[in-house]
Structures are given as C-alpha cells and as structure tokens.
Design a protein around this motif. Structure first.
Motif, PDB file in Angstrom:
ATOM      1  N   PHE A 251      -9.533   2.034  -0.508  1.00  0.00           N
ATOM      2  CA  PHE A 251      -9.113   2.110  -1.912  1.00  0.00           C
ATOM      3  C   PHE A 251      -9.861   1.076  -2.755  1.00  0.00           C
ATOM      4  CE2 PHE A 251      -6.409   0.761  -5.475  1.00  0.00           C
ATOM      5  CZ  PHE A 251      -6.250   1.981  -6.125  1.00  0.00           C
TER       6      PHE A 251
ATOM      7  N   ASP B  72      -1.241   0.304  -6.282  1.00  0.00           N
ATOM      8  CA  ASP B  72      -1.027   0.730  -7.662  1.00  0.00           C
ATOM      9  C   ASP B  72      -1.230  -0.457  -8.621  1.00  0.00           C
ATOM     10  OD1 ASP B  72      -0.148   2.579  -9.701  1.00  0.00           O
ATOM     11  OD2 ASP B  72       1.612   1.277  -9.839  1.00  0.00           O
TER      12      ASP B  72
ATOM     13  N   GLU C 107     -11.490   5.589  -7.545  1.00  0.00           N
ATOM     14  CA  GLU C 107     -10.749   4.912  -6.465  1.00  0.00           C
ATOM     15  C   GLU C 107     -11.457   5.072  -5.115  1.00  0.00           C
ATOM     16  OE1 GLU C 107      -6.673   6.331  -6.570  1.00  0.00           O
ATOM     17  OE2 GLU C 107      -6.309   5.377  -8.513  1.00  0.00           O
ATOM     18  N   THR C 108     -12.559   5.817  -5.099  1.00  0.00           N
ATOM     19  CA  THR C 108     -13.261   6.035  -3.832  1.00  0.00           C
ATOM     20  C   THR C 108     -14.292   4.930  -3.605  1.00  0.00           C
ATOM     21  OG1 THR C 108     -14.883   7.455  -4.900  1.00  0.00           O
ATOM     22  CG2 THR C 108     -12.968   8.534  -3.925  1.00  0.00           C
TER      23      THR C 108
ATOM     24  N   GLU D  30       0.880  -1.174   0.000  1.00  0.00           N
ATOM     25  CA  GLU D  30       0.000   0.000   0.000  1.00  0.00           C
ATOM     26  C   GLU D  30       0.919   1.225   0.000  1.00  0.00           C
ATOM     27  OE1 GLU D  30      -3.558   0.913   2.928  1.00  0.00           O
ATOM     28  OE2 GLU D  30      -1.831   2.124   3.475  1.00  0.00           O
TER      29      GLU D  30
ATOM     30  N   SER E 231     -10.074  -0.918  -6.184  1.00  0.00           N
ATOM     31  CA  SER E 231      -9.323  -1.312  -7.374  1.00  0.00           C
ATOM     32  C   SER E 231     -10.227  -1.329  -8.600  1.00  0.00           C
ATOM     33  CB  SER E 231      -8.701  -2.705  -7.177  1.00  0.00           C
ATOM     34  OG  SER E 231      -7.550  -2.608  -6.374  1.00  0.00           O
TER      35      SER E 231
ATOM     36  N   SER F 255      -7.493   7.714   2.551  1.00  0.00           N
ATOM     37  CA  SER F 255      -8.236   7.197   1.394  1.00  0.00           C
ATOM     38  C   SER F 255      -8.042   8.059   0.160  1.00  0.00           C
ATOM     39  CB  SER F 255      -9.735   7.156   1.729  1.00  0.00           C
ATOM     40  OG  SER F 255      -9.940   6.509   2.955  1.00  0.00           O
ATOM     41  N   SER F 256      -7.746   7.409  -0.945  1.00  0.00           N
ATOM     42  CA  SER F 256      -7.631   8.139  -2.210  1.00  0.00           C
ATOM     43  C   SER F 256      -8.951   8.851  -2.490  1.00  0.00           C
ATOM     44  CB  SER F 256      -7.336   7.155  -3.347  1.00  0.00           C
ATOM     45  OG  SER F 256      -7.487   7.809  -4.585  1.00  0.00           O
TER      46      SER F 256
ATOM     47  N   ASP G 218       0.628   5.436  -0.044  1.00  0.00           N
ATOM     48  CA  ASP G 218      -0.288   6.589   0.044  1.00  0.00           C
ATOM     49  C   ASP G 218      -1.748   6.151  -0.058  1.00  0.00           C
ATOM     50  OD1 ASP G 218       1.927   8.267   0.200  1.00  0.00           O
ATOM     51  OD2 ASP G 218       2.055   8.412  -1.994  1.00  0.00           O
TER      52      ASP G 218
ATOM     53  N   SER H 234      -8.124   1.317   4.010  1.00  0.00           N
ATOM     54  CA  SER H 234      -7.931   2.571   3.273  1.00  0.00           C
ATOM     55  C   SER H 234      -9.153   2.946   2.450  1.00  0.00           C
ATOM     56  CB  SER H 234      -6.730   2.452   2.320  1.00  0.00           C
ATOM     57  OG  SER H 234      -7.029   1.533   1.278  1.00  0.00           O
TER      58      SER H 234
ATOM     59  N   ARG I 279      -3.025   3.655  -1.528  1.00  0.00           N
ATOM     60  CA  ARG I 279      -3.415   3.070  -2.820  1.00  0.00           C
ATOM     61  C   ARG I 279      -2.671   1.755  -3.070  1.00  0.00           C
ATOM     62  NH1 ARG I 279      -1.804   4.923  -7.138  1.00  0.00           N
ATOM     63  NH2 ARG I 279      -3.649   4.703  -8.441  1.00  0.00           N
TER      64      ARG I 279
ATOM     65  N   GLN J 135     -10.267  -1.962  -0.165  1.00  0.00           N
ATOM     66  CA  GLN J 135      -9.409  -2.267   0.976  1.00  0.00           C
ATOM     67  C   GLN J 135     -10.066  -1.813   2.276  1.00  0.00           C
ATOM     68  OE1 GLN J 135      -6.457  -3.917   0.923  1.00  0.00           O
ATOM     69  NE2 GLN J 135      -6.767  -4.286  -1.256  1.00  0.00           N
TER      70      GLN J 135
END
Ligand code: PLP
Length: 382
Positions: free
Chosen positions: A165, A139, A321-322, A133, A167, A315-316, A135, A163, A137, A160
């Motif tokens: 996040f 990737d 991504e939210t 993980e 995908s 959280s992004s 930040d 977080s 995220r 996740q």
C-alpha cells in the motif's frame, strides 16, 4: 519494455541470466556497474591506503548530489549517508526533545524498524498511536484522526512492505505541516521505483537503505532531513564528522555540520557509496517517469496472475495506492513460505511475508518473466 530499459537489462543486470528475480522489496541485486565500482575501490585501496582518500570523499559528495536529485531535496547538504533505515529512524526518534505526554502517530503492521524506535520512547513518557491495516490499506483519515495537540510526529512507511500500500505523501505531509507535526517517512519500499519530491510532498525526514529498490549494497543508505527541521533534532551521536570544521582536530568546536551531514559521525562507508553511485546513475538515467509505469504494469500483471490462480489479493489496486509490491494470500490454506521455497528451487525468486506471497518487480524485469513466474507457481500448486 522500451529500448532504454532493455539495454539496461542486458548491460547491467547479470542476475537475469540466473533466475527470474522478483524480490526487490527484499534485497535488490547490484548492477554490474555498482559491483565493479566496489571491487575496483577495494583493489585500489589495497594498493594505496589513504593516498587517495580525498578523491573518495569527492566521490561521496558527487553521490550525495545524485541522491538529493532522486529525492527532490532542495539542498545537497540535506542528505546524509547512513548505515541503514533502522538507524536513521532511531536517530530521529532519539533526537527530538520529547516531553512526557507527547505522542507519535504511525501505522500498525509496519516493518519492525517503524515500530521499535517509537515504542522505545515509552520510557520517556511518549505514547505511540497506530492506525490499523484494513483490507490491505492504511486509511489516511484514520491516521490523521489520531493526531491531537500533543502529536509531535507522524512516522510512516511510504509503501508498506507486507501489502504494498502506497500512502499519499502530499496529502499526509500537507496535513502535518498545517498542524506543526513532523512528517518522517521510511521510503525504502518506494525510492528507486516510484517518483518522490520531498519538497513538494511536505516530507520533513526521509530515510532509505540502498539494498532494495535503489539497487545498491546492504549497509549504506540515505537520510534526508529538511533544513526546515534539522535544528529540532539533536544529533545523539557525535564524532569528528559531526561538526562544521571537519579537519580542525585540536580546536574541539562542537558546531554541528551543515544540514543533515551532522548525522554522519565518523568515517563513511565509501565502498557502499561508490556502489550506490553506480545505482543512482542508472536510476536517474532511466528516470522515474519511465520506471514507475513499467514497474506498476508488471505489478498489475502479477496481480492478475495471482487472481487467475485463486489467490486473494491483499494489495490495493486503486489508482495512487499501488506500488511495485503485490501480495496475495494463497488458496486453500496453502503455506506462502513453503510455496516461495518451491519457486526458489525452480529459480523464481519472490518472498513470503505475513502469510502472503509477495512479488516485487523492478525496471529490468519483463512481462515474460512475470508470466514465467505464474507458470511455475501454477505447477507448484498442482
Ligand atoms: C519498510 C521497511 N523499513 C525498513 C526495513 C529495514 O531496513 P534496514 O535493514 O536498512 O534498517 C525494511 C526491510 O525489509 C522495510 O521493509
């Protein structure tokens, strides 16, 4: 909040009379409908034993159909009932014909249910590779770069837990399909709040318990296994419900049942299933097209609330991504678990995970409840 969501809030969610409940990533409350179905079934069985057993099986098949609809499964038999997410993932881990030197790709900092089944394969010579993980995220490029010619499976949470996040399933799923890698997704932190289409998004296996965003009971969940891949996974549990001819008890013909149903080895949790049926009806009535924007708007309001109080958002906030989960690190080294406890004592229910405070609102929550949560949080920080 639109009229339909408001009606569902008033008719179906008695919890709103007790507290501001923002912990659907932990355990979602059952609706009135689900709770009463479960109660009624218990009463009914207490007076009838197995006299209406077949009707319960018919209800289970109806609920299976609703679950298939929510997932976007092409065939109803691609959905099995399962006791929880962890056991669904374990069944997939244990059922593949791994060879020493094969590997599974996944993410670090996942919930343990997405770590231990793959770690457990080390005894069979299977490597578990994890993208970190960063930040808040995971990737996708970093994840896909871990795939090589010995990768058999990409196993990941859709959303996740620590977080929030989300995908991009379609992107990862397409890459897996192109490389002949099985795409196994834990959808527990999204299903019920966010739309999914397992066919269109190239998901081979999806699994979720019903006690979070599905608003069902603990101890019952759904396992989707695509017809495309079901023959690759040997059922490691076998019982009377695993086979095609369920009622030929003297023939002992071990021909696996249709599709994912082969993974249901014995009696179903009919109490959990009737509760899940009530929940799925509500979610399908509201529709993902209505639930997702509502949940994302509440989550964004929560993110702003955290920022205003000096929290560091994990959280992004990038489009796509939210999710329904927002987590943030408290200011001044304050202890997230202690803050969650104080809020709970004041009837605002959220969670602390990995040193982060986590809110996770659902379809029946309101903007006023989010604002109330941050009012109380501000008082706790004083
Ligand atoms: C991502 C994720 N997977 C799995 C689980 C656990 O599910 P179960 O208890 O149904 O196995 C959780 C629970 O918090 C979770 O967040």
């Amino acid at each position: 909040m639109d009229d339909l969501l408001r009606r569902l809030r008033e008719e179906e969610f008695p919890i709103v009379e007790h507290c501001v409940y923002l912990n659907h990533a932990g355990v979602g409350p059952m609706s009135r409908r689900s709770a009463s179905r479960m109660r009624m079934l218990a009463e009914w069985v207490s007076c009838s034993g197995d006299r209406h057993w077949l009707e319960r099986q018919q209800e289970a098949e109806r609920v299976r159909g609703l679950a298939a609809q929510l997932l976007g499964a092409r065939e109803v038999h691609e959905v099995a009932f399962i006791e929880n997410t962890s056991s669904g993932l374990s069944l997939m881990a244990e059922g593949l014909d791994w060879k020493p030197g094969d590997n599974v790709v996944g993410a670090d900092f996942e919930f343990p249910s997405n770590i231990y089944p793959w770690m457990n394969l080390a005894a069979r010579g299977v490597e578990f590779r994890r993208a970190p993980e960063r930040d808040g995220r995971i990737d996708p490029e970093e994840l896909l770069a871990l795939i090589d010619e010995r990768t058999r499976m990409l196993a990941l949470s859709w959303v996740q837990y620590a977080s929030g996040f989300r995908s991009d399933l379609a992107r990862l799923g397409r890459a897996c399909r192109e490389r002949g890698v099985l795409f196994v997704v834990d959808v527990i932190q999204g299903l019920g709040a966010l739309p999914i289409d397992v066919e269109a998004e190239f998901v081979d296996v999806a699994v979720a318990s019903s006690h979070k965003w599905l608003l069902g009971a603990e101890g019952i969940g759904v396992l989707y296994v695509s017809d495309r891949v079901v023959e690759q996974v040997r059922p490691v549990r076998a019982g009377w419900r695993s086979v095609r001819e369920l009622f030929q008890w003297a023939d002992f013909d071990l021909t696996w049942g249709e599709g994912a149903k082969r993974f249901e080895s014995g009696s179903l949790n009919v109490y959990g299933i009737v509760a899940l049926g009530g929940a799925l009806e509500i979610l399908l009535e509201a529709g993902a097209g209505r639930i997702e924007p509502h949940v994302l708007a509440l989550a964004e309001r929560g993110a702003q609330g955290f920022r205003d109080l000096g929290f560091e958002i994990v959280s992004s906030r990038a489009a796509g991504e939210t999710s329904g989960i927002v987590t943030a690190v408290p200011p001044d080294g304050r202890d997230a678990a202690e803050i969650a406890k104080q809020l709970n004592a004041r009837n605002v229910v959220l969670a602390a995970r990995a040193g982060r405070l986590r809110i996770s609102p659902h379809l029946y929550n309101t903007e006023e409840e989010i604002d109330r949560c941050f009012e109380v949080l501000a008082e706790c920080l004083d």
